[in-house]
Design a protein around this motif. Structure first.
Motif, PDB file in Angstrom:
ATOM      1  N   ASN A 132     -47.660  73.149 -10.383  1.00 20.61           N
ATOM      2  CA  ASN A 132     -48.550  73.734  -9.613  1.00 20.61           C
ATOM      3  C   ASN A 132     -48.056  74.460  -8.262  1.00 20.61           C
ATOM      4  O   ASN A 132     -49.156  74.477  -6.782  1.00 20.61           O
ATOM      5  CB  ASN A 132     -48.591  72.070  -9.018  1.00 20.61           C
ATOM      6  CG  ASN A 132     -49.617  70.825  -9.753  1.00 20.61           C
ATOM      7  OD1 ASN A 132     -50.171  71.731 -10.939  1.00 20.61           O
ATOM      8  ND2 ASN A 132     -49.345  70.263  -9.565  1.00 20.61           N
ATOM      9  N   ALA A 140     -48.620  67.079  -5.398  1.00 22.57           N
ATOM     10  CA  ALA A 140     -47.856  66.185  -5.818  1.00 22.57           C
ATOM     11  C   ALA A 140     -47.796  64.867  -6.228  1.00 22.57           C
ATOM     12  O   ALA A 140     -47.697  64.014  -6.676  1.00 22.57           O
ATOM     13  CB  ALA A 140     -46.505  67.116  -6.461  1.00 22.57           C
ATOM     14  N   HIS A 198     -52.493  76.582  -6.692  1.00 21.34           N
ATOM     15  CA  HIS A 198     -51.912  76.027  -6.929  1.00 21.34           C
ATOM     16  C   HIS A 198     -52.163  74.326  -8.094  1.00 21.34           C
ATOM     17  O   HIS A 198     -52.973  73.783  -7.667  1.00 21.34           O
ATOM     18  CB  HIS A 198     -50.645  75.745  -6.485  1.00 21.34           C
ATOM     19  CG  HIS A 198     -50.302  76.939  -5.683  1.00 21.34           C
ATOM     20  ND1 HIS A 198     -50.215  78.337  -6.171  1.00 21.34           N
ATOM     21  CD2 HIS A 198     -50.261  77.295  -4.225  1.00 21.34           C
ATOM     22  CE1 HIS A 198     -49.571  78.842  -4.767  1.00 21.34           C
ATOM     23  NE2 HIS A 198     -49.711  77.539  -3.538  1.00 21.34           N
ATOM     24  N   GLY A 199     -51.895  74.688  -9.955  1.00 21.97           N
ATOM     25  CA  GLY A 199     -52.204  73.757 -10.372  1.00 21.97           C
ATOM     26  C   GLY A 199     -53.359  73.269 -10.242  1.00 21.97           C
ATOM     27  O   GLY A 199     -54.424  73.225 -10.311  1.00 21.97           O
ATOM     28  N   THR A 200     -53.799  71.632 -10.844  1.00 26.54           N
ATOM     29  CA  THR A 200     -54.753  71.350 -11.370  1.00 26.54           C
ATOM     30  C   THR A 200     -55.364  70.466  -9.997  1.00 26.54           C
ATOM     31  O   THR A 200     -54.681  69.453  -9.565  1.00 26.54           O
ATOM     32  CB  THR A 200     -54.238  70.106 -12.497  1.00 26.54           C
ATOM     33  OG1 THR A 200     -53.648  69.154 -12.292  1.00 26.54           O
ATOM     34  CG2 THR A 200     -54.364  71.292 -13.513  1.00 26.54           C
TER      35      THR A 200
END
Length: 456
Positions: free
Chosen positions: A17, A205, A448-450
């Motif tokens: 992420n 996260a 970053h990431g989803t």
């Protein structure tokens, strides 16, 4: 029941992420200080680990929707929730302009173009418009594209961390260690802001609490482990490049990873890496343009943002909100126009960091209240509160290192949020009187990431 992630899986997810397009321009920005900028990395890694741990604790204890906004509400009330959502949304808005600038920087090197400041800005705006309009039909396809294209950044970075050492020249690295003869304390603080840029999104996260086994134990482990893993990859990759490419070349480059791979192998490989990173940035931008609109929509649904951001078409796309945000991004690109693409990127990153640090600081201040209302044992609370204070101290250092211009503009934007809240509060009172329930607010990372949604 659906099978839940193990601690190792969540740790890997957390690291991935954070490993996104934020690293693409880092070698160039760090080269402006020199190899001694590794001191900034060590400071930022420590501060990021403290932030990650504190966010993990907030995520475990909070019973309010809205991620960081929900955390802040425990101490600062709905005004704190609003200000957190407002500054976080603003940070995402600015960060996407920086992503577009990054893609343009690599694209002009890949195509062998020499663009003027106006041409760079117009191409940046065109990229923002293209990736926004492409989302009008919904984000189900663009989300999948982003999940694939992000490896266009991650794969070259991992190769650099491992194979790059075969081309590493200690003498070249030593020559670029401290080109401006800065005192160590000045060098340590000079790059704190740009190194934090790579870690923005570590808070997202923590929203995976319900998806992991034994979250009380595993979420803090995964968040700390993922953040530490990302830190190692960032530090190693940027320092290896400093021993492959000379400092003057790095400072002048708008595509540092492509330049490094061209020196390691040949120009064709360098061009392939640049093409992969351009696609990664565009794929990331494609997804995050939709995600930002969803963040504003979710906040509009709760009454914090204007109702126009909540309007959607048949595909569920908030087109009106996307167009308003796109207009704001266009203005930002024009206001930050610079003859030097790297300088324009610098201005945007510093401003994104400043506005993103406001919700960080509010969340750190809220942890003590969160632990009090959750009846956390005093000794355990003391440790977490001490870590939160360390994270807050780092956040203030990052604010200071962002520079006077970013602090002034970010401060004005934040204070303006209070003026807006005067009007927003009336709508909130009306919704509360009507008994309207809040919906979960999407929490995301800018690069970053989803996207993830944290349930109440």
């Amino acid at each position: 029941m659906a099978r839940k992630m193990s601690v190792m899986q969540l740790t890997m997810l957390t690291a991935v992420n954070m490993l996104g397009s934020g690293i693409v321009m880092l070698p160039t920005k760090l080269a402006e200080v020199g190899g001694i900028s590794i001191l900034s990395w060590l400071i930022t890694a420590t501060g990021s680990l403290a932030l990650a741990y504190a966010f993990a604790r907030c995520g475990m204890l909070s019973r309010k929707a809205g991620g960081m906004g929900g955390y802040a509400e425990y101490t600062f009330g709905k005004g704190g929730n609003y200000l957190t959502n407002y500054t976080y949304g603003l940070s995402l808005l600015i960060a996407n302009v920086a992503i577009a600038i990054t893609a343009v920087g690599y694209l002009q090197v890949l195509l062998g173009l020499t663009l003027s400041a106006l041409q760079i800005t117009l191409l940046t705006i065109a990229l923002l418009w293209l990736t926004t309009v492409a989302n009008f039909g919904g984000a189900h396809i663009t989300g999948r594209i982003g999940a694939v294209t992000v490896w266009g950044v991650i794969a070259p970075v991992l190769v650099m961390c491992t194979l790059g050492w075969f081309w590493f020249q200690p003498a070249l690295y030593a020559a670029g260690w401290n080109p401006h003869a800065l005192p160590w304390y000045d060098a340590a603080g000079a790059s704190v802001s740009i190194t934090l840029w790579a870690f923005l999104g570590l808070e997202s996260a923590c929203a995976n609490t319900d998806a992991v086994e034994n979250p009380e134990r595993n979420v803090p482990i995964a968040v700390l482990g993922g953040t530490l893993g990302a830190a190692v990859i960032y530090i190693v990759s940027t320092n290896v490049i400093a021993g492959i490419v000379s400092n003057p070349e790095l400072v002048a480059s708008t595509a540092p990873f492509g330049l490094a791979f061209a020196k390691m192998f040949n120009p064709l490989v360098g061009n392939a890496v640049m093409a992969a990173m351009v696609l990664a940035c565009i794929g990331s931008l494609l997804g995050w343009q939709f995600t930002i609109a969803q963040v504003f929509k979710s906040s509009a649904d709760t009454g914090y943002f204007l109702p126009m951001f909540a309007k959607v078409n048949r595909a569920g796309t908030p087109i009106v909100g996307m167009l308003v945000l796109l207009a704001l991004q266009t203005v930002m690109a024009l206001l930050t126009i610079s003859p030097d693409l790297s300088k324009q990127f610098d201005v945007l990153v510093n401003l994104a960091v400043v506005t993103n640090l406001v919700p960080y600081i509010l969340s750190m201040a809220a942890l003590a209240t969160l632990q009090q209302v959750s009846n956390v044992p005093p000794r355990q609370a003391l440790v977490s509160n001490a870590v939160a204070w360390l994270a807050a101290a780092y956040s203030y250092l990052a604010l200071y290192s962002s520079g006077e211009q970013a602090l002034m503009m970010g401060g004005l934007a934040t204070i303006f949020g209070y003026s807006l809240f005067g009007t927003v509060n009336i709508r909130l009172m009306r919704l509360e009187a009507q008994g309207v329930l809040r919906v979960p607010v999407q929490t995301t990372s800018a690069r970053h990431g989803t996207p993830v949604t944290q349930e109440p």
